[in-house]
Design a protein around this motif. Structure first.
Motif, PDB file in Angstrom:
ATOM      1  N   ILE A  15      44.337  24.121  41.345  1.00  0.00           N
ATOM      2  CA  ILE A  15      44.724  24.848  40.135  1.00  0.00           C
ATOM      3  C   ILE A  15      44.992  23.772  39.075  1.00  0.00           C
ATOM      4  CG2 ILE A  15      46.348  26.493  39.110  1.00  0.00           C
ATOM      5  CD1 ILE A  15      47.224  27.213  42.033  1.00  0.00           C
ATOM      6  N   MET A  56      40.962  23.589  47.532  1.00  0.00           N
ATOM      7  CA  MET A  56      41.353  24.470  46.430  1.00  0.00           C
ATOM      8  C   MET A  56      42.179  23.675  45.430  1.00  0.00           C
ATOM      9  SD  MET A  56      44.235  26.280  45.234  1.00  0.00           S
ATOM     10  CE  MET A  56      45.069  27.842  45.453  1.00  0.00           C
ATOM     11  N   ARG A  73      48.330  40.971  33.559  1.00  0.00           N
ATOM     12  CA  ARG A  73      49.276  41.430  34.574  1.00  0.00           C
ATOM     13  C   ARG A  73      50.434  42.135  33.890  1.00  0.00           C
ATOM     14  NH1 ARG A  73      46.681  37.107  37.004  1.00  0.00           N
ATOM     15  NH2 ARG A  73      47.740  35.497  35.834  1.00  0.00           N
ATOM     16  N   LYS A  93      47.138  40.385  42.389  1.00  0.00           N
ATOM     17  CA  LYS A  93      48.607  40.258  42.393  1.00  0.00           C
ATOM     18  C   LYS A  93      49.226  40.984  41.193  1.00  0.00           C
ATOM     19  CE  LYS A  93      48.562  35.958  39.762  1.00  0.00           C
ATOM     20  NZ  LYS A  93      48.378  34.512  39.851  1.00  0.00           N
ATOM     21  N   ILE A 100      46.106  33.075  48.138  1.00  0.00           N
ATOM     22  CA  ILE A 100      45.857  31.964  47.219  1.00  0.00           C
ATOM     23  C   ILE A 100      47.156  31.318  46.736  1.00  0.00           C
ATOM     24  CG2 ILE A 100      43.636  32.935  46.487  1.00  0.00           C
ATOM     25  CD1 ILE A 100      45.045  33.934  43.956  1.00  0.00           C
ATOM     26  N   VAL A 124      41.616  38.735  41.924  1.00  0.00           N
ATOM     27  CA  VAL A 124      43.045  38.456  42.159  1.00  0.00           C
ATOM     28  C   VAL A 124      43.882  39.636  41.672  1.00  0.00           C
ATOM     29  CG1 VAL A 124      44.952  36.885  41.683  1.00  0.00           C
ATOM     30  CG2 VAL A 124      42.637  35.974  42.016  1.00  0.00           C
ATOM     31  N   ASN A 155      48.822  36.300  45.875  1.00  0.00           N
ATOM     32  CA  ASN A 155      49.520  35.039  46.089  1.00  0.00           C
ATOM     33  C   ASN A 155      50.881  35.147  46.757  1.00  0.00           C
ATOM     34  OD1 ASN A 155      50.845  35.817  43.849  1.00  0.00           O
ATOM     35  ND2 ASN A 155      50.738  33.826  42.800  1.00  0.00           N
ATOM     36  N   ARG A 186      38.483  32.500  41.615  1.00  0.00           N
ATOM     37  CA  ARG A 186      39.642  33.403  41.761  1.00  0.00           C
ATOM     38  C   ARG A 186      39.958  34.000  40.387  1.00  0.00           C
ATOM     39  NH1 ARG A 186      41.342  28.213  43.337  1.00  0.00           N
ATOM     40  NH2 ARG A 186      42.720  28.342  41.545  1.00  0.00           N
ATOM     41  N   ILE A 187      39.541  35.241  40.188  1.00  0.00           N
ATOM     42  CA  ILE A 187      39.630  35.823  38.849  1.00  0.00           C
ATOM     43  C   ILE A 187      40.520  37.059  38.857  1.00  0.00           C
ATOM     44  CG2 ILE A 187      38.294  36.751  36.921  1.00  0.00           C
ATOM     45  CD1 ILE A 187      35.931  35.099  37.852  1.00  0.00           C
ATOM     46  N   GLY A 188      41.579  37.008  38.055  1.00  0.00           N
ATOM     47  CA  GLY A 188      42.527  38.110  37.993  1.00  0.00           C
ATOM     48  C   GLY A 188      42.446  38.862  36.684  1.00  0.00           C
ATOM     49  N   SER A 189      43.097  38.329  35.659  1.00  0.00           N
ATOM     50  CA  SER A 189      43.260  39.082  34.412  1.00  0.00           C
ATOM     51  C   SER A 189      41.935  39.478  33.755  1.00  0.00           C
ATOM     52  CB  SER A 189      44.151  38.303  33.446  1.00  0.00           C
ATOM     53  OG  SER A 189      43.801  36.953  33.429  1.00  0.00           O
ATOM     54  N   MET A 208      39.216  30.100  37.404  1.00  0.00           N
ATOM     55  CA  MET A 208      39.972  31.320  37.183  1.00  0.00           C
ATOM     56  C   MET A 208      39.389  32.013  35.936  1.00  0.00           C
ATOM     57  SD  MET A 208      43.667  29.684  38.389  1.00  0.00           S
ATOM     58  CE  MET A 208      44.569  30.303  37.045  1.00  0.00           C
ATOM     59  N   SER A 209      40.085  33.024  35.426  1.00  0.00           N
ATOM     60  CA  SER A 209      39.531  33.817  34.320  1.00  0.00           C
ATOM     61  C   SER A 209      38.988  32.976  33.162  1.00  0.00           C
ATOM     62  CB  SER A 209      40.592  34.773  33.778  1.00  0.00           C
ATOM     63  OG  SER A 209      40.854  35.791  34.714  1.00  0.00           O
TER      64      SER A 209
HETATM   65  C1  LIG Z   1      46.968  34.375  39.484  1.00  0.00           C
HETATM   66  C2  LIG Z   1      46.064  33.369  40.071  1.00  0.00           C
HETATM   67  C3  LIG Z   1      44.694  33.336  39.737  1.00  0.00           C
HETATM   68  C4  LIG Z   1      44.051  34.277  38.742  1.00  0.00           C
HETATM   69  O1  LIG Z   1      44.427  33.933  37.457  1.00  0.00           O
HETATM   70  P1  LIG Z   1      43.731  34.629  36.173  1.00  0.00           P
HETATM   71  O2  LIG Z   1      43.983  33.669  35.097  1.00  0.00           O
HETATM   72  O3  LIG Z   1      44.413  35.945  35.996  1.00  0.00           O
HETATM   73  O4  LIG Z   1      42.293  34.779  36.473  1.00  0.00           O
HETATM   74  C5  LIG Z   1      43.900  32.386  40.367  1.00  0.00           C
HETATM   75  N1  LIG Z   1      44.395  31.516  41.262  1.00  0.00           N
HETATM   76  C6  LIG Z   1      45.702  31.513  41.607  1.00  0.00           C
HETATM   77  C7  LIG Z   1      46.188  30.529  42.608  1.00  0.00           C
HETATM   78  C8  LIG Z   1      46.572  32.432  41.027  1.00  0.00           C
HETATM   79  O5  LIG Z   1      47.869  32.417  41.389  1.00  0.00           O
END
Ligand SMILES: *Cc1c(COP(=O)(O)O)cnc(C)c1O
Length: 219
Positions: free
Chosen positions: A159, A157, A214, A31, A76, A29, A52, A205-208, A189-190
């Motif tokens: 959250i 999906m 971020r 963003k 996402i 992810v 996103n 879905r892995i971002g940070s 997620m993370s």
């Molecule tokens: C930002 C986001 C993520 C990633 O989140 P992290 O905690 O950084 O891994 C996953 N899913 C969605 C829908 C997001 O908006």
């Protein structure tokens, strides 16, 4: 954390759950991340990314797509109907289908464009007021409505609420998918992707954890 550490943790979680290696897709992810961090992950050979916001993705991904083959881009975040066409042109999957008006718009555009991204129905498993997603009690009928529109719905999906045990939400999502004959689960997620994999996630879905915190809030 380096990308290979995340992929190693995913492999370990797959094995621990008795699932085949490679059965979980990592969506990185990106963003709000600076381009050089995204580029570093591209250079390591990773090709699947999540954004996103349509606008933000449209501003940065076409240039990357010219330079790197095989990019697989997933939306996402929430999708407004007036951005649906642009999203369907840019993204290979949309994880946020959550209301009849949007489903009908995507169906009409799919006819017109002769193609449609893979779709996921977002379920608001925590029934949170501020959060997108169809309510769990309405999920079956909404999924049926999407199928009746011939939409390529691959899965669901969610959250989970920040202050609750995510496993309960992952299990609920898996149950709704199973009774509707859907194979794919976009969850984890993370902070909780290993739990999600234990409960059947096919897309995390892995971002940070990959890119670092971020740098600026989205606004
Ligand atoms: C930002 C986001 C993520 C990633 O989140 P992290 O905690 O950084 O891994 C996953 N899913 C969605 C829908 C997001 O908006």
């Amino acid at each position: 954390m380096p990308l290979q550490d995340i992929t190693a943790r995913i492999a370990k979680a797959e094995a621990a759950a008795g699932r085949p290696a490679g059965s979980v897709k990592l969506i990185a992810v990106s963003k709000v991340q600076p381009d050089e961090r995204v580029e570093a992950v591209l250079q390591q050979g990773h090709r699947c990314f999540g954004e996103n916001r349509v606008q933000e993705a449209a501003g940065k991904w076409p240039a990357f797509m010219e330079r790197y083959e095989g990019i697989d881009l997933h939306l996402i975040g929430p999708l407004q109907t007036n951005k649906a066409r642009q999203a369907m042109e840019l993204f290979h999957a949309i994880h946020s289908v959550d209301r009849p008006k949007l489903a009908k718009t995507i169906a009409r555009l799919a006819q017109e464009m002769g193609k449609c991204p893979d779709l996921f129905v977002q379920v608001n498993t925590g029934e949170e007021e501020q959060k997108a997603g169809v309510m769990p009690a309405e999920a079956d009928s909404f999924i049926a409505e999407c199928k009746a529109l011939d939409l390529p719905v691959r899965g669901l999906m969610c959250i989970p609420p920040v202050d609750e045990e995510p496993s309960l939400h992952f299990a609920l999502l898996a149950k709704i998918a199973e009774r509707n004959g859907l194979s794919d689960l976009s969850m984890g997620m993370s902070d909780d992707f290993e739990k999600a994999i234990a409960l059947g996630a096919t897309h995390v879905r892995i971002g940070s954890a990959i890119f670092g915190e971020r740098v600026k809030p989205q606004g």
